[in-house]
Motif scaffolding. Structure first.
Motif, short mmCIF file in Angstrom:
data_model
loop_
_atom_site.label_atom_id
_atom_site.label_comp_id
_atom_site.label_asym_id
_atom_site.label_seq_id
_atom_site.Cartn_x
_atom_site.Cartn_y
_atom_site.Cartn_z
N ARG A 1 38.10 38.09 41.67
CA ARG A 1 36.93 38.97 41.81
C ARG A 1 37.38 40.43 41.89
NH1 ARG A 1 31.89 37.70 42.76
NH2 ARG A 1 32.46 35.60 43.40
N VAL A 2 36.69 41.29 41.14
CA VAL A 2 36.97 42.73 41.17
C VAL A 2 36.43 43.30 42.48
CG1 VAL A 2 36.50 44.96 40.07
CG2 VAL A 2 36.87 42.91 38.66
N THR A 3 37.32 43.95 43.25
CA THR A 3 36.90 44.55 44.52
C THR A 3 36.90 46.07 44.46
OG1 THR A 3 39.15 44.47 45.40
CG2 THR A 3 37.68 42.60 45.90
N ASP A 4 37.54 46.63 43.44
CA ASP A 4 37.54 48.08 43.26
C ASP A 4 37.80 48.35 41.79
OD1 ASP A 4 37.38 50.78 43.87
OD2 ASP A 4 39.42 50.92 44.66
N ALA A 5 37.17 49.39 41.27
CA ALA A 5 37.36 49.74 39.86
C ALA A 5 37.23 51.24 39.70
CB ALA A 5 36.31 49.03 39.00
N SER A 6 38.12 51.80 38.90
CA SER A 6 38.07 53.23 38.61
C SER A 6 38.40 53.41 37.13
CB SER A 6 39.06 54.01 39.48
OG SER A 6 40.39 53.72 39.09
N VAL A 7 38.52 54.64 36.70
CA VAL A 7 38.87 54.92 35.32
C VAL A 7 40.29 54.45 35.02
CG1 VAL A 7 39.21 56.76 33.63
CG2 VAL A 7 37.28 56.86 35.19
N ASN A 8 41.17 54.52 36.02
CA ASN A 8 42.59 54.25 35.80
C ASN A 8 43.05 52.84 36.15
OD1 ASN A 8 42.89 56.92 35.00
ND2 ASN A 8 43.32 57.59 37.08
N ASP A 9 42.31 52.13 36.99
CA ASP A 9 42.76 50.80 37.36
C ASP A 9 41.64 49.96 37.94
OD1 ASP A 9 42.48 52.02 39.81
OD2 ASP A 9 44.39 51.35 40.61
N ILE A 10 41.92 48.65 38.05
CA ILE A 10 41.00 47.74 38.73
C ILE A 10 41.81 46.94 39.75
CG2 ILE A 10 39.39 47.56 36.80
CD1 ILE A 10 40.56 44.80 36.21
N VAL A 11 41.15 46.54 40.81
CA VAL A 11 41.77 45.70 41.82
C VAL A 11 41.09 44.35 41.78
CG1 VAL A 11 42.25 45.41 44.28
CG2 VAL A 11 42.33 47.71 43.26
N VAL A 12 41.91 43.30 41.63
CA VAL A 12 41.41 41.94 41.51
C VAL A 12 41.97 41.11 42.67
CG1 VAL A 12 41.33 39.87 40.06
CG2 VAL A 12 41.30 42.13 39.00
N VAL A 13 41.08 40.44 43.38
CA VAL A 13 41.50 39.55 44.46
C VAL A 13 41.44 38.12 43.94
CG1 VAL A 13 40.99 38.71 46.79
CG2 VAL A 13 40.73 41.14 46.26
N THR A 14 42.59 37.45 43.96
CA THR A 14 42.67 36.04 43.55
C THR A 14 42.65 35.19 44.82
OG1 THR A 14 45.08 35.88 43.63
CG2 THR A 14 44.10 36.73 41.58
N GLN A 15 42.81 33.90 44.66
CA GLN A 15 42.84 33.02 45.83
C GLN A 15 44.07 33.27 46.70
OE1 GLN A 15 42.49 29.02 44.29
NE2 GLN A 15 40.26 29.13 44.27
N THR A 16 45.13 33.83 46.10
CA THR A 16 46.37 34.00 46.85
C THR A 16 46.87 35.43 46.97
OG1 THR A 16 47.66 33.62 44.84
CG2 THR A 16 47.18 31.70 46.23
N ASP A 17 46.28 36.37 46.23
CA ASP A 17 46.88 37.71 46.16
C ASP A 17 45.84 38.76 45.81
OD1 ASP A 17 48.98 39.48 46.32
OD2 ASP A 17 49.90 38.89 44.42
N THR A 18 46.21 40.01 46.01
CA THR A 18 45.42 41.16 45.56
C THR A 18 46.30 41.93 44.57
OG1 THR A 18 44.24 41.31 47.65
CG2 THR A 18 44.24 43.28 46.25
N VAL A 19 45.76 42.15 43.35
CA VAL A 19 46.55 42.77 42.30
C VAL A 19 45.82 44.00 41.77
CG1 VAL A 19 47.58 42.41 40.02
CG2 VAL A 19 47.45 40.51 41.64
N SER A 20 46.55 45.10 41.67
CA SER A 20 46.02 46.32 41.06
C SER A 20 46.60 46.41 39.65
CB SER A 20 46.43 47.55 41.87
OG SER A 20 45.94 48.72 41.25
#
Length: 189
Positions: A27-46
């Protein structure tokens, strides 16, 4: 001679880049022009979108469930960078479909009332003179409606918190998060 062959076998490894392709879903928890942050079941990835091909990376909204393919590379700085290669929206955020007019039947089959939610966060009541909905805010699966209740002695402002039980192109079902009881079962108008 064996050392020379061992060196030749290891030679490509010395100059190969430290990169690999990774695929995640979350699930996307943050989004900007330069990046998105995705939270998976095990991790948070930018994931960086700076050099992304726009045809392979559609715009995302907070709350979208996405499948992201990115390349994990280690540049000269030694800091790993996640560069996005492709993105697929698996399940859209409620933001994408909640705007619109939602009504339910009144006492008579010909009567209906409800509210209209505009894209800009403003709202208005439909066929309801005593409760004037003014604004809405969506936080995940929670919807807050701010309204003025019209009384003989003046107006009072209230905020109503609802849990979204169901939301699709044609129906919206809202429940009271404390009791779990359905308070609105609406159809799109």
């Amino acid at each position: 001679m064996k050392r020379f062959y061992l060196f030749l076998a290891a030679f490509p490894l010395l100059f190969s880049s430290c990169s690999k392709t990774v695929t995640i879903e979350g699930r996307v928890t943050d989004a900007s022009v330069n990046d998105i942050v995705v939270v998976t079941q095990t991790d948070t990835v930018s994931v960086s979108t700076i050099e992304a091909d726009p045809s392979k990376v559609p715009g995302v909204l907070i709350g979208d469930v996405v499948k992201v393919e990115y390349e994990l590379t280690e540049p000269e700085s030694g800091v790993f960078v996640n560069s996005i290669r492709s993105l697929e929206i698996v399940s859209p955020s409620y933001y994408r479909i909640i705007a619109g007019t939602w009504t339910r039947k009144g006492i008579n089959d010909a009567d209906y009332y409800g509210f209209t939610l505009a894209d800009d966060g403003s709202a208005e009541s439909v066929n309801n003179n005593t409760l004037q909905v003014r604004e809405w805010v969506l936080d995940g699966e929670e919807l807050v409606l701010t309204a003025d209740s019209v009384y003989a002695d003046g107006n009072r402002q209230f905020s109503f918190l609802y849990h979204i039980e169901k939301l699709d192109a044609d129906s919206l079902v809202l429940s009271n998060p404390e009791t779990g009881l359905v308070e609105w079962a609406c159809a799109r108008r």
